[in-house]
Design an enzyme around this catalytic site. Sequence first.
Site, PDB file in Angstrom:
ATOM      1  N   GLU A  65      -6.266   6.816  -1.165  1.00 57.03           N
ATOM      2  CA  GLU A  65      -6.508   5.682  -0.521  1.00 57.03           C
ATOM      3  C   GLU A  65      -6.928   4.533  -1.019  1.00 57.03           C
ATOM      4  OE1 GLU A  65      -4.463   5.271   2.280  1.00 57.03           O
ATOM      5  OE2 GLU A  65      -4.028   7.564   1.856  1.00 57.03           O
TER       6      GLU A  65
ATOM      7  N   HIS B 100       0.764  -1.121   0.076  1.00 54.75           N
ATOM      8  CA  HIS B 100       0.033   0.036  -0.060  1.00 54.75           C
ATOM      9  C   HIS B 100       0.953   1.341  -0.092  1.00 54.75           C
ATOM     10  CE1 HIS B 100      -3.475   2.186   1.272  1.00 54.75           C
ATOM     11  NE2 HIS B 100      -2.744   3.216   1.995  1.00 54.75           N
ATOM     12  N   GLU B 101       1.659   1.306   0.789  1.00 54.91           N
ATOM     13  CA  GLU B 101       2.835   2.344   0.854  1.00 54.91           C
ATOM     14  C   GLU B 101       3.679   2.588  -0.277  1.00 54.91           C
ATOM     15  OE1 GLU B 101       2.096   4.752   3.047  1.00 54.91           O
ATOM     16  OE2 GLU B 101       0.613   3.476   4.186  1.00 54.91           O
TER      17      GLU B 101
ATOM     18  N   HIS C  61       1.709   4.469  -2.956  1.00 60.09           N
ATOM     19  CA  HIS C  61       1.827   5.815  -2.647  1.00 60.09           C
ATOM     20  C   HIS C  61       2.877   6.168  -3.352  1.00 60.09           C
ATOM     21  CE1 HIS C  61      -1.818   6.386  -0.678  1.00 60.09           C
ATOM     22  NE2 HIS C  61      -1.646   5.756   0.372  1.00 60.09           N
TER      23      HIS C  61
END
Length: 326
Positions: free
Chosen positions: A248, A170-171, A174
């Site tokens: 998100e 997830h990070e 980003h």
Amino acid sequence: MLRAYGLYTHIRANEIRSRVLVAGLFGLVLVLAFGIALVVRGTGAHLPAGMPPVLGSYLRAAAADMLWLGPLASAAAFLWLLIAYRFHQGLIDRTVGARAVSRAEAPDLHRLLENLCIARGLPMPALHVADDPALNAFATGLNPRQYAITVTTGLMQALDSREMEAVLAHELTHIRNDDVRTMMIAVVIAGIFAFAAELLFRGAFQGRGESRRDKGGAMPAVLIGAALIVTVWLLSQLIRFGLSRSREYVADAGAVELTKNPDAMITALLKIAGRGELARAPSGVMELCVDNPRSGFFDLFATHPSIDDRIAALTRYAGGHAPLPA
């Protein structure tokens, strides 16, 4: 979530929208400067010689001030960004109690992150650990040499390897999508507005008695300037929240694409829900986290979608399986 056009089209549209919004933040700097000029002119009841003390005169005088104040405000914003560019990681680490960890100190974390970077073809960001019982993680950095992913000790203890891999993915999404740089610029510039607004209102209210003695347009000029400053601050906050909330969903989808395991992302979010509050972190850092429990007034200023909404999206569009209620 991503049904109509697919992940990459959504990422591209999100990137274009974000760049436009960040450019708009710089435009708001000029509006802020004009509001400041009006407040200063009005509170001092000061006009160039020959101008009558009416509202139009204050507006023209403030517009003339923009010839030097506008470039000065833009230069100050760029200088603020340069300071953030150089020192942001150290400031964040000191604030949340994080430090860089070597492969020997955290071999499992390094292995998970390295495998994800190899699969995505990305350079490996630095890995930091924050000594905090909260369950959260965030990415920082303004260029590839500065990118870092920070996880809390609480998260390391609570998640299994599959769930931790999903959070790291997830990070990493980003970072890949340029979310980290965009959000950090937006947070820094919005901080300028909050700082300037606080200073101006303190000075304005201390000098309000002098402006009231003026019978012309000083007080309307002050009110217009104050309204502009408040509007700029509100718009900057809404831009920040808009950037966070939409990204998100994309980061969750990117994590699933990378790990091929939507259920790991779902169970990680369930464990994090309600346990992600970093007590020492300012709001700007919390906006970068996997989850930000600081929802604000009736969720109006929430920076993240709710965990339930994110799980519903993963279940509906990514093939995940939400656990049955106990």
